[in-house]
Design an enzyme around this catalytic site. Structure first.
Site, PDB file in Angstrom:
ATOM      1  N   ILE A  93      37.670  57.939  24.266  1.00 33.04           N
ATOM      2  CA  ILE A  93      36.814  59.085  24.647  1.00 33.04           C
ATOM      3  C   ILE A  93      37.543  59.934  25.682  1.00 33.04           C
ATOM      4  CG2 ILE A  93      34.611  59.790  25.653  1.00 33.04           C
ATOM      5  CD1 ILE A  93      33.458  57.093  24.849  1.00 33.04           C
TER       6      ILE A  93
ATOM      7  N   GLU B 213      44.426  58.699  30.702  1.00 34.71           N
ATOM      8  CA  GLU B 213      43.184  58.919  29.945  1.00 34.71           C
ATOM      9  C   GLU B 213      42.642  57.618  29.340  1.00 34.71           C
ATOM     10  OE1 GLU B 213      41.377  62.098  29.348  1.00 34.71           O
ATOM     11  OE2 GLU B 213      40.093  60.370  29.050  1.00 34.71           O
TER      12      GLU B 213
ATOM     13  N   LYS C 294      36.281  51.098  35.808  1.00 30.09           N
ATOM     14  CA  LYS C 294      36.279  52.408  35.147  1.00 30.09           C
ATOM     15  C   LYS C 294      35.474  53.427  35.951  1.00 30.09           C
ATOM     16  CE  LYS C 294      36.825  50.111  30.668  1.00 30.09           C
ATOM     17  NZ  LYS C 294      36.097  49.456  29.568  1.00 30.09           N
TER      18      LYS C 294
ATOM     19  N   LYS D 241      43.362  50.149  33.713  1.00 38.11           N
ATOM     20  CA  LYS D 241      42.265  50.427  34.665  1.00 38.11           C
ATOM     21  C   LYS D 241      42.346  49.547  35.904  1.00 38.11           C
ATOM     22  CE  LYS D 241      39.400  47.353  31.989  1.00 38.11           C
ATOM     23  NZ  LYS D 241      40.397  47.112  30.952  1.00 38.11           N
TER      24      LYS D 241
ATOM     25  N   VAL E 100      39.992  54.680  30.970  1.00 36.39           N
ATOM     26  CA  VAL E 100      38.525  54.727  31.022  1.00 36.39           C
ATOM     27  C   VAL E 100      37.992  55.105  29.648  1.00 36.39           C
ATOM     28  CG1 VAL E 100      36.509  55.802  32.093  1.00 36.39           C
ATOM     29  CG2 VAL E 100      38.598  55.527  33.419  1.00 36.39           C
TER      30      VAL E 100
ATOM     31  N   GLU F 129      35.435  38.341  24.556  1.00 33.26           N
ATOM     32  CA  GLU F 129      36.588  37.486  24.867  1.00 33.26           C
ATOM     33  C   GLU F 129      36.124  36.032  25.036  1.00 33.26           C
ATOM     34  OE1 GLU F 129      39.738  38.705  25.674  1.00 33.26           O
ATOM     35  OE2 GLU F 129      39.312  40.850  25.757  1.00 33.26           O
TER      36      GLU F 129
HETATM   37  N1  HSE Z   1      36.554  44.786  27.312  1.00 34.23           N
HETATM   38  C1  HSE Z   1      36.276  46.184  27.299  1.00 34.23           C
HETATM   39  C2  HSE Z   1      34.981  46.439  26.563  1.00 34.23           C
HETATM   40  C3  HSE Z   1      37.344  47.020  26.689  1.00 34.23           C
HETATM   41  O1  HSE Z   1      34.319  45.518  26.122  1.00 34.23           O
HETATM   42  O2  HSE Z   1      34.601  47.596  26.476  1.00 34.23           O
HETATM   43  C4  HSE Z   1      38.535  47.149  27.579  1.00 34.23           C
HETATM   44  O3  HSE Z   1      38.213  47.761  28.793  1.00 34.23           O
END
Ligand code: HSE
Length: 431
Positions: A134, A127, A203, A103, A130, A188
Site C-alpha cells: 500500500i 515505502e 509501523k 520496519k 509499512v 507465524e
Molecule cells: N506479519 C505482518 C502481518 C506482515 O501479518 O501483517 C509483515 O509486517
C-alpha cells in the site's frame, strides 16, 4: 545503467528479482535507465540459482557490495536491526542510496539513518516498511505534504486482521483461530510480534513520525495485542453495531500533543475501516485540506511488497538521472510531546460478571459516577447460578478515571470478574 546491490534473497528479495525482470522494459522507460541487479548478499547458496541469478553475482561477503563503486542503490531486505543497521549505514557512507523494507530498523534507528543519509547526500526510501504494497509513506511525504494531518488510523497487521475477521464470522475463540491460521501459513509459528501488537506498533511509529513531523520510536507506542479478545466480546459488540479490529492509532490534539497506540478497538459498522477484512491492511488518514482518505490493499506478501520496493528503486533512479537526489529527507523537524495512555479520552466497552441481586447495577453505576465515568449503554445478559453479565459502553471519559473506577469495582464482592475492557474508536466522525 543503475546497479543494485540486493541484501537478502528471501521472499521479498526473490519478488524484486522477478518483478525487475518481468517488467524490465516498462521500468526502464518509466525510470529513464536500465535497472540491473549486480550483486546479491545471500547466505543460502541454493536460493539465487533457482531465480536464474548467475553464481558469480552471489556473495556471502558484505564488503563485496559495499566496496563496489558501480553499485548505486543498496536494497536492504534482510530485516532485524543488526547487521542491517551496519550495512545500511556503511552503504550510505559509501555514497550509495538505500531502499529498505525493514520496519524494525526504521522504527528504532530512523533518526540515525536519516542523519547519515543527509550527511552523505543520499536517498533513503522505505515505502515497503509499512503496510507492504500500500502506498502510504511516499503519499504522506509528498502528495499530502500540504495538509496538517491530525489522525492516522491503520489496520497494519494482516495476521491479526485475519484472526479477528474469522473470529467474528465464525464466533470462534482466539486460540482456535490462531492454531488454524498457523496451519494454513497465515500466522507465524511464533506469532508473538503480530498478536501482541508489536508489528503494528513499529509501523505506526514510522507513520506518526511522518504525519506529525516528530520522531516517534517503538518505545513511545502504547501496545496491547488481541490475545484477550473473546467470541463473547465480538458477539456483544456486534449486537450494539460495532466490529472489532486491531487498530494502530496516531492522533494530534489542538495543542500539538500526540498519542500513538496499538490496541484492539470497536469501530462502528459504518466506519470505512470496519469493512477491511481478512489479511488486508488499510490506512485511514485525516488531513485538514483533504479530509478523510483511506488507502487499502495487501500489507504483506511477496509481490505486493516487491511492488513498493520497485517503486522506491524507480524513484531513486529518476532522482539520479535528474541530478536531484536527497530531495525528500527526514520530515521530523519538531519534538512533540507524546501523551501517556492515562491521558487518553475515549469511550469504552466494559464486560463484567456480577452477582444478580437488587441494587447491584446501582452500586456499580455509583462507583463509575464517582470517578466521572458516565454510561451510554448497558446490556444485562443472564449467566444463571445467580450471576449476570453486564456489558456497558461509556461516554467519552479519561482513561485514568476509568482505570481508577475499575480498581474499586475489582475489590467489591458483588463484582465476580471484570472480563474485558475495550476502547471504542471512530464513534464521532463528522464527515
Ligand atoms: N506479519 C505482518 C502481518 C506482515 O501479518 O501483517 C509483515 O509486517
Amino acid at each position: 545503467m543503475i546497479n543494485i546491490g540486493l541484501l537478502g534473497c528471501g521472499t521479498v528479495g526473490s519478488g524484486i528479482v522477478k518483478l525487475l525482470r518481468k517488467n524490465a522494459e516498462l521500468i526502464s522507460r518509466r525510470s529513464g535507465d536500465d535497472i540491473v541487479i549486480k550483486r546479491v548478499l545471500e547466505r543460502d547458496r541454493e536460493k539465487c540459482p533457482e531465480l536464474g541469478l548467475k553464481p558469480e553475482m552471489i556473495t556471502q561477503n558484505w564488503a563485496d557490495i559495499r566496496d563496489d563503486a558501480e553499485i548505486d542503490i543498496v536494497v536492504e531486505l534482510i530485516g532485524g536491526i543488526e547487521p542491517a543497521f551496519q550495512f545500511v549505514t556503511e552503504a550510505m557512507k559509501q555514497g550509495k542510496h538505500v531502499v529498505s523494507a525493514n520496519k524494525d530498523l526504521i522504527a528504532v534507528k530512523g533518526r540515525e539513518l536519516f542523519d547519515t543519509a543527509r550527511e552523505n547526500g543520499v536517498d533513503f526510501y522505505f515505502e515497503a516498511s509499512v503496510a507492504g504494497g500500500i502506498p502510504i509513506v511516499y503519499p504522506m511525504k509528498q502528495s499530502l505534504a500540504g495538509n496538517e494531518v491530525n489522525e492516522v488510523i491503520g489496520i497494519l497487521n494482516g495476521t491479526t486482521n485475519y484472526i479477528l475477521t474469522k473470529m467474528s464470522r465464525e464466533q470462534s475463540d482466539f486460540s482456535e483461530v490462531l492454531a488454524e491460521a498457523q496451519q494454513l501459513g497465515y500466522a507465524e509459528a511464533d506469532p508473538t510480534s503480530d498478536v501482541e501488537g508489536l508489528d503494528a506498533a513499529r509501523k505506526i511509529a514510522i507513520l506518526s513520525s511522518i504525519a506529525f513531523n516528530s520522531r516517534v520510536t517503538l518505545d513511545d507506542v502504547y501496545v496491547e495485542g488481541i490475545t484477550s479478545i473473546t467470541a463473547e466480546d465480538i458477539k456483544y459488540g456486534a449486537e450494539l453495531g460495532y466490529v472489532i479490529k486491531l487498530l494502530a492509532i496516531a492522533k494530534q490534539d489542538d495543542k500539538g500533543r500526540i498519542q500513538v497506540r496499538v490496541h484492539p478497538a470497536f469501530l462502528p459498522n459504518n466506519h470505512p475501516l470496519a469493512a477491511v477484512n481478512d489479511a488486508f491492511n488499510a490506512v485511514f488518514v485525516h488531513g485538514d485540506a483533504v479530509g478523510e482518505i483511506m488507502h487499502y490493499g495487501r500489507g504483506a506478501g511477496q509481490m505486493p511488497t516487491a511492488s513498493a520496493v520497485a517503486g522506491d528503486i524507480i524513484e531513486i533512479t529518476r532522482n539520479i538521472k535528474n541530478n536531484n537526489i536527497a530531495r525528500i529527507g527526514c520530515t521530523c523537524y519538531e519534538e512533540k510531546t507524546v501523551l501517556d495512555i492515562n491521558q487518553l479520552s475515549a469511550e469504552y466497552y466494559i464486560r463484567m460478571t456480577v452477582k444478580d441481586r437488587p441494587g447491584v447495577l446501582a452500586a456499580i453505576a455509583g462507583v463509575l459516577g464517582n470517578h466521572n465515568v458516565s454510561l451510554a449503554t448497558v446490556l444485562q445478559k443472564g449467566r444463571g447460578e445467580n450471576d449476570a453479565e453486564l456489558v456497558m459502553i461509556t461516554h467519552e471519559v479519561m482513561e485514568k478515571d476509568l482505570r481508577d473506577s475499575l480498581k474499586v469495582l475489582e475489590g467489591m464482592d458483588i463484582v465476580r470478574a471484570i472480563n474485558n475492557v475495550i476502547r471504542m474508536e471512530g464513534t464521532n466522525r463528522t464527515e
